[in-house]
Design a protein around this motif. Sequence first.
Motif, PDB file in Angstrom:
ATOM      1  N   ILE A   1       0.977  -1.227  -0.085  1.00  0.00           N
ATOM      2  CA  ILE A   1       0.013   0.016  -0.023  1.00  0.00           C
ATOM      3  C   ILE A   1       0.948   1.196  -0.225  1.00  0.00           C
ATOM      4  CG2 ILE A   1      -1.750  -1.280   1.393  1.00  0.00           C
ATOM      5  CD1 ILE A   1      -1.106   0.647   3.660  1.00  0.00           C
ATOM      6  N   GLY A   2       0.304   2.149  -0.395  1.00  0.00           N
ATOM      7  CA  GLY A   2       1.045   3.689  -0.285  1.00  0.00           C
ATOM      8  C   GLY A   2       1.329   3.915   1.003  1.00  0.00           C
TER       9      GLY A   2
ATOM     10  N   GLY B   1      -2.959   4.891  -0.167  1.00  0.00           N
ATOM     11  CA  GLY B   1      -2.544   4.062   0.919  1.00  0.00           C
ATOM     12  C   GLY B   1      -3.512   4.637   2.061  1.00  0.00           C
ATOM     13  N   ASN B   2      -3.860   5.834   2.297  1.00  0.00           N
ATOM     14  CA  ASN B   2      -4.457   6.401   3.165  1.00  0.00           C
ATOM     15  C   ASN B   2      -6.093   5.768   3.276  1.00  0.00           C
ATOM     16  OD1 ASN B   2      -5.049   8.080   5.720  1.00  0.00           O
ATOM     17  ND2 ASN B   2      -6.494   9.097   4.413  1.00  0.00           N
ATOM     18  N   TYR B   3      -6.527   5.734   1.925  1.00  0.00           N
ATOM     19  CA  TYR B   3      -7.671   5.091   1.419  1.00  0.00           C
ATOM     20  C   TYR B   3      -7.625   3.360   2.023  1.00  0.00           C
ATOM     21  CZ  TYR B   3      -8.949   9.099  -1.148  1.00  0.00           C
ATOM     22  OH  TYR B   3      -9.190  10.604  -1.333  1.00  0.00           O
TER      23      TYR B   3
ATOM     24  N   ARG C   1       1.925   4.345  -7.925  1.00  0.00           N
ATOM     25  CA  ARG C   1       2.407   3.729  -9.346  1.00  0.00           C
ATOM     26  C   ARG C   1       3.665   2.725  -8.692  1.00  0.00           C
ATOM     27  NH1 ARG C   1       1.147   4.925 -14.394  1.00  0.00           N
ATOM     28  NH2 ARG C   1      -1.200   5.531 -14.145  1.00  0.00           N
ATOM     29  N   GLN C   2       4.298   2.968  -7.486  1.00  0.00           N
ATOM     30  CA  GLN C   2       5.323   2.257  -7.063  1.00  0.00           C
ATOM     31  C   GLN C   2       4.403   0.683  -6.588  1.00  0.00           C
ATOM     32  OE1 GLN C   2       7.701   2.763  -3.474  1.00  0.00           O
ATOM     33  NE2 GLN C   2       9.385   2.750  -4.994  1.00  0.00           N
ATOM     34  N   VAL C   3       3.263   0.816  -5.716  1.00  0.00           N
ATOM     35  CA  VAL C   3       2.452  -0.283  -5.493  1.00  0.00           C
ATOM     36  C   VAL C   3       2.363  -1.302  -6.663  1.00  0.00           C
ATOM     37  CG1 VAL C   3       0.318  -1.201  -4.571  1.00  0.00           C
ATOM     38  CG2 VAL C   3       1.458   1.012  -3.448  1.00  0.00           C
ATOM     39  N   LEU C   4       1.694  -0.688  -7.870  1.00  0.00           N
ATOM     40  CA  LEU C   4       1.620  -1.160  -8.932  1.00  0.00           C
ATOM     41  C   LEU C   4       2.787  -2.044  -9.561  1.00  0.00           C
ATOM     42  CD1 LEU C   4      -0.577  -1.671 -11.250  1.00  0.00           C
ATOM     43  CD2 LEU C   4       0.066   0.157 -12.565  1.00  0.00           C
TER      44      LEU C   4
ATOM     45  N   ALA D   1       0.038  -8.999  -3.597  1.00  0.00           N
ATOM     46  CA  ALA D   1      -1.151  -8.155  -3.726  1.00  0.00           C
ATOM     47  C   ALA D   1      -0.784  -6.431  -3.307  1.00  0.00           C
ATOM     48  CB  ALA D   1      -2.397  -8.743  -2.808  1.00  0.00           C
ATOM     49  N   GLY D   2      -1.664  -5.701  -3.764  1.00  0.00           N
ATOM     50  CA  GLY D   2      -1.417  -4.234  -3.511  1.00  0.00           C
ATOM     51  C   GLY D   2      -2.766  -3.561  -3.901  1.00  0.00           C
TER      52      GLY D   2
END
Length: 261
Positions: free
Chosen positions: A143-144, A152-154, A179-182, A192-193
């Motif tokens: 997550i971000g 990430g907050n969501y 985009r880094q999560v992706l 997963a992300g």
Amino acid sequence: MVNIVKISRLMTLMLLMAVILGACGQSSHEKVELTISAAASLTDALQEIRTLYETDHLHVKLHFNFGASGALQQQIEQGAPVDVFLSAATKNMNALIDKKLVDAQEQQNLLTNELVVVIPKESKVPISSEKDLIDEHFQKVAIGIPETVPAGNYAKEALSHMGLWEQLQSKIVQSKDVRQVLQYVETTNVDAGFVYKTDALTSDKVKIAFAVDPVTYAKIEYPVGIVKATNHSKEAEEFYTFLQSSPALDIFVKYGFSISK
């Protein structure tokens, strides 16, 4: 002799005028460069919008600074030269309004998005909800960074709502932006992300496992605003207006965004 001196002076004057006129002509054709700080999830759509905009506005060059909305907000607060800001959360825009760095009358909610969980394209692990992430098959979940990355907050908000945030702490891998999560999921560095639906649609290396229930997190809205410190008010206003026009909104919709009501 006198005529030669006169001719020499005349030629010098003509040369000087040519230099001055050339300089004036050159300056009149110099491009205005606008710096647009924008949430990383807007990358693909804005790249296409840039091509369209610069074709019709030959005197303007758009420079994009993509990143996490929280980090971009901090840069503006610290005096970074930014003309227009597009955030993936209203709280970041509101913070700049509160600090009088953006005029409330020159900002507008533009788009909405959805939060989804993605897994690598080749993954065969069954998953249909956040509860499945507790399973041992999922060792790393990206997550971000919640403090600076809206997605990430969501994600944290949704997991907390379901009572899973603490349970998943040992598996959470935090990333600098969505985009880094992706990328982590694409390269199978995580199992997963949590990303936006629009991010998932840009990649053929991931698949959407499920959409996160929207009642578990705040509405995802993308506001756009003009930064007061801009040195190019006219051009910033024109681009701000263009982003709210049908040609620009059609491109956003093409990339999976919805238009804010």
